[in-house]
Design an enzyme around this catalytic site. Structure first.
Site, PDB file in Angstrom:
ATOM      1  CB  SER A   1      -1.135   0.111   1.182  1.00 35.18           C
ATOM      2  OG  SER A   1      -0.255  -0.089   2.463  1.00 35.18           O
ATOM      3  CG  ASN A   2       3.593   2.708   3.095  1.00 37.57           C
ATOM      4  OD1 ASN A   2       3.237   3.955   3.213  1.00 37.57           O
ATOM      5  ND2 ASN A   2       3.430   1.789   3.882  1.00 37.57           N
TER       6      ASN A   2
ATOM      7  CG  MET B   1       8.329  -7.120   5.819  1.00 37.03           C
ATOM      8  SD  MET B   1       8.292  -5.708   7.130  1.00 37.03           S
ATOM      9  CE  MET B   1       8.080  -6.369   8.603  1.00 37.03           C
ATOM     10  NE  ARG B   2      14.335 -11.930   2.383  1.00 35.87           N
ATOM     11  CZ  ARG B   2      14.622 -13.001   3.102  1.00 35.87           C
ATOM     12  NH1 ARG B   2      15.405 -13.227   3.764  1.00 35.87           N
ATOM     13  NH2 ARG B   2      13.679 -13.981   2.646  1.00 35.87           N
TER      14      ARG B   2
ATOM     15  CG  ASN C   1      12.448   1.408   6.797  1.00 37.95           C
ATOM     16  OD1 ASN C   1      11.690   0.814   5.853  1.00 37.95           O
ATOM     17  ND2 ASN C   1      12.544   1.170   8.101  1.00 37.95           N
TER      18      ASN C   1
ATOM     19  CG  HIS D   1       9.854   1.341  12.060  1.00 40.33           C
ATOM     20  ND1 HIS D   1      10.119  -0.076  12.052  1.00 40.33           N
ATOM     21  CD2 HIS D   1       9.601   1.348  13.561  1.00 40.33           C
ATOM     22  CE1 HIS D   1      10.099  -0.573  13.251  1.00 40.33           C
ATOM     23  NE2 HIS D   1       9.561   0.220  14.264  1.00 40.33           N
TER      24      HIS D   1
END
Ligand code: GAR
Length: 220
Positions: free
Chosen positions: A12-13, A89-90, A106, A108
């Site tokens: 979605s981002n 997600m890494r 990023n 968060h």
């Protein structure tokens, strides 16, 4: 400018960034949407929008460094200037982070430095936080510890569960991320030689903040 986006999930981002590129808010082309999972729903959505995609899955027999070298090669071969991690997600290798220092953002889902890592909404509820939110930050080798640029603050409501809170935070993320990527691509935001964020010529010692109400409407 050529923007690379890394995803692992829904995307979605990524869609919010793609929309902002389309409507001219972000003066950039999305050069590649890369995922570490070939079943990431965001890949389908990116393809529907006509965006170039690649799956760079981690092979069982390769190290993080080797995997990230392939990810980097994919971005480089598509001429990517800067990268937005959008639910990727890494943990990235030090070499990857160094290669894109000052060009790697990023998002968060917490008000960093509170609640680094996973399950941030659960953590905010368990801590009885009255406010929660999301942070856009430059990525450094310090996990979720790079300099923060912009935070979105949402209220935590008395009857919130993890899902309701996550949805409220995500709505605010879709404002935050395009805003920061717009600043970056328009040359308003950069890192100085020491890796500190500079916005409109001013050193950001604390992140800028946008407050949202429970409906996801900006309060400022
Ligand atoms: C977002 O809420 C983002 O903040 C989070 O993953 C979600 C991805 O949603 N990122 C992290 O947790 C990174 N540590 P999306 O795939 O719909 O953009």
């Amino acid at each position: 400018m050529r923007l690379g986006i890394a995803i692992s999930g829904v995307g979605s981002n990524m869609l919010a960034l793609a929309q902002a590129c389309r409507d001219g808010r972000i003066p950039a082309d999305i050069a590649l949407v890369a995922s570490d999972r070939n079943d990431a729903p965001g890949l389908v959505r990116a393809t529907e929008l006509g965006l170039p995609t690649a799956t760079i899955a981690r092979n069982r027999d390769e190290t993080r460094d080797q995997h990230d070298a392939r990810l980097r090669a994919a971005f480089e071969s598509n001429g990517v200037d800067c990268i937005a991690l959008a639910g990727y997600m890494r943990i990235l290798s030090a070499d990857f982070v160094a290669a894109y220092a000052g060009r790697l953002l990023n998002i968060h889902p917490s008000l960093l430095p509170r609640h680094k890592g996973l399950h941030t909404h659960r953590a905010a509820l368990a801590a009885h936080d009255r406010e929660h939110g999301a942070t856009v930050h430059f990525v450094t080798p310090d996990l979720d510890g790079g300099p923060a640029v912009l935070q979105g603050i949402v209220p935590v409501l008395p009857d919130d569960d993890e899902q309701a809170l996550a949805a409220r935070v995500q709505r605010c993320e879709h404002t935050l991320y395009p805003t920061v990527v717009e600043w970056f691509t328009r040359g308003r935001l950069r890192c100085d030689a020491a890796g500190r964020p500079i916005l409109d010529g001013e050193l950001l010692t604390v992140p800028r903040v946008i407050r949202f109400d429970a409906e996801g409407i900006r309060r400022d």
